[in-house]
Design a protein around this motif. Structure first.
Motif, short mmCIF file in Angstrom:
data_model
loop_
_atom_site.label_atom_id
_atom_site.label_comp_id
_atom_site.label_asym_id
_atom_site.label_seq_id
_atom_site.Cartn_x
_atom_site.Cartn_y
_atom_site.Cartn_z
N GLY A 75 0.82 -1.21 0.00
CA GLY A 75 0.00 0.00 0.00
C GLY A 75 0.86 1.26 0.00
O GLY A 75 0.76 2.09 0.88
N MET A 80 5.47 6.35 0.59
CA MET A 80 6.11 6.19 1.89
C MET A 80 5.73 4.85 2.48
O MET A 80 4.53 4.52 2.52
CB MET A 80 5.68 7.31 2.84
N GLU A 98 0.35 -1.08 -4.92
CA GLU A 98 -0.68 -0.06 -4.69
C GLU A 98 -1.85 -0.35 -5.63
O GLU A 98 -1.65 -0.60 -6.81
CB GLU A 98 -0.08 1.34 -4.95
N ARG A 100 -4.76 1.74 -6.09
CA ARG A 100 -5.51 2.87 -6.68
C ARG A 100 -4.79 3.41 -7.91
O ARG A 100 -3.62 3.80 -7.84
CB ARG A 100 -5.72 3.95 -5.63
N ARG A 103 -2.76 6.69 -8.01
CA ARG A 103 -1.55 6.56 -7.19
C ARG A 103 -0.51 5.69 -7.89
O ARG A 103 0.69 5.97 -7.81
CB ARG A 103 -1.92 6.01 -5.81
N ARG A 125 -4.23 -5.05 -6.33
CA ARG A 125 -4.37 -5.37 -4.91
C ARG A 125 -3.28 -6.37 -4.52
O ARG A 125 -2.90 -7.24 -5.31
CB ARG A 125 -5.75 -5.96 -4.63
N LEU A 126 -2.80 -6.23 -3.31
CA LEU A 126 -1.75 -7.13 -2.82
C LEU A 126 -2.16 -8.59 -2.96
O LEU A 126 -1.34 -9.45 -3.30
CB LEU A 126 -1.47 -6.81 -1.34
N GLU A 127 -3.44 -8.85 -2.75
CA GLU A 127 -3.96 -10.21 -2.82
C GLU A 127 -3.69 -10.85 -4.18
O GLU A 127 -3.65 -12.07 -4.30
CB GLU A 127 -5.48 -10.22 -2.57
N ARG A 140 3.38 1.33 5.79
CA ARG A 140 2.95 2.40 6.69
C ARG A 140 1.48 2.68 6.42
O ARG A 140 1.10 2.88 5.27
CB ARG A 140 3.79 3.67 6.45
N ALA A 141 0.68 2.64 7.47
CA ALA A 141 -0.75 2.97 7.37
C ALA A 141 -1.45 2.11 6.33
O ALA A 141 -2.26 2.60 5.55
CB ALA A 141 -0.92 4.46 7.04
C1 LIG Z 1 -3.49 5.14 4.15
S1 LIG Z 1 -2.68 4.88 2.63
C2 LIG Z 1 -0.98 4.89 3.12
C3 LIG Z 1 -0.08 5.20 1.97
C4 LIG Z 1 1.42 5.26 2.33
N1 LIG Z 1 1.93 3.96 2.74
C5 LIG Z 1 1.69 6.30 3.38
O1 LIG Z 1 1.98 5.95 4.52
O2 LIG Z 1 1.62 7.51 3.06
C6 LIG Z 1 -2.98 3.15 2.30
C7 LIG Z 1 -2.72 2.78 0.85
O3 LIG Z 1 -2.85 1.37 0.70
C8 LIG Z 1 -3.55 1.11 -0.49
N2 LIG Z 1 -4.19 -0.21 -0.30
C9 LIG Z 1 -5.14 -0.54 0.60
N3 LIG Z 1 -5.45 -1.85 0.52
C10 LIG Z 1 -4.68 -2.36 -0.49
C11 LIG Z 1 -4.52 -3.68 -1.07
N4 LIG Z 1 -5.23 -4.71 -0.62
N5 LIG Z 1 -3.62 -3.84 -2.06
C12 LIG Z 1 -2.88 -2.79 -2.51
N6 LIG Z 1 -2.98 -1.53 -2.00
C13 LIG Z 1 -3.87 -1.32 -1.01
C14 LIG Z 1 -4.54 2.26 -0.62
O4 LIG Z 1 -4.98 2.46 -1.95
C15 LIG Z 1 -3.71 3.43 -0.09
O5 LIG Z 1 -3.03 4.11 -1.10
#
Ligand SMILES: C[S@@+](CC[C@H](N)C(=O)[O-])C[C@H]1O[C@@H](n2cnc3c(N)ncnc32)[C@H](O)[C@@H]1O
Length: 208
Positions: A75, A80, A98, A100, A103, A125-127, A140-141
């Motif tokens: 993600g 970051m 990622e 989206r 992004r 998606r990571l999956e 992160r997050a």
């Molecule tokens: C809250 S943001 C954090 C982004 C970055 N890591 C940061 O700390 O600034 C979470 C990110 O994870 C991505 N994300 C959420 N679930 C995901 C998944 N299953 N596979 C890939 N990306 C995913 C979202 O699209 C989003 O851009």
């Protein structure tokens, strides 16, 4: 503890060579421009960009031998921590995941801009990303710890380093895990936020 932009920049200068700092300055400029087109990070955070994003990402290098690679960043969002570390150390191999579209386009554009040949962007998606052994898993997050581990344990081996900045919930999230998980991880203090922690571990966690 890093308490100002000046201290954050000095921290980064101690970790990186001058060309890397110049690339990070350019990245900050690009991030500011792109943030006017799409909501990558909070605009308030750009006033503390070295502390909140650059040093916050680079501090992960304090917890892993410098040459360790490949990394996978779950993600990545605005980049970051994975893209920031990749810009600073382009000889290391990175996989940025990622889902989206806008992004993904931003991440790929930055990778192309800096010609980061060891950095691959997975726009899905990571999956749906095929399993492969990683030496570093960072996020992160991204997701609550339990979900994060169950989605990504398949990328780990007994040698994998886990670097998971978890903000203020780090200790609580780890405490809620079963003993078998708690034995693999511990919490280190973040250098950029005195109330935040980084969940650190090594190995393949026994997730369900
Ligand atoms: C809250 S943001 C954090 C982004 C970055 N890591 C940061 O700390 O600034 C979470 C990110 O994870 C991505 N994300 C959420 N679930 C995901 C998944 N299953 N596979 C890939 N990306 C995913 C979202 O699209 C989003 O851009």
């Amino acid at each position: 503890m890093i308490a100002s932009e000046e201290e954050a920049r000095s921290f980064c200068e101690a970790l990186c060579d001058p060309p890397a700092i110049a690339r990070l300055e350019r990245f900050i400029h690009l991030l500011g421009e792109e943030n006017e087109q799409q909501n990558l990070v909070s605009s308030a955070s750009l006033h503390h960009v070295w502390q909140r994003h650059i040093a916050d990402s680079l501090q992960l290098l304090l917890h892993v031998p410098r040459e360790t690679s490949p990394w996978i960043d779950l993600g990545s969002g605005a980049g970051m921590p994975g893209l920031v570390v990749a810009i600073a150390f382009p000889d290391l191999s990175f996989n940025l995941v990622e889902s989206r579209k806008r992004r993904v386009a931003w991440l790929q554009g930055v990778v192309d801009h800096f010609d980061l040949q060891q950095c691959r962007v997975y726009g899905s998606r990571l999956e749906n990303v095929e399993s492969a052994p990683m030496q570093v898993i960072c996020a992160r997050a991204f997701a609550p710890l339990e979900k994060l581990l169950s989605l990504s344990a398949r990328f780990s081996t007994p040698d994998t380093h886990w670097l998971l900045p978890k903000g203020r919930s780090a200790a609580q999230e780890l405490a809620e895990q079963p003993e078998s998980i708690r034995a693999t991880f511990h919490v280190e203090q973040s250098r950029t936020d005195c109330e935040a922690g980084i969940v650190i571990g090594k190995g393949r966690p026994p997730v369900r």
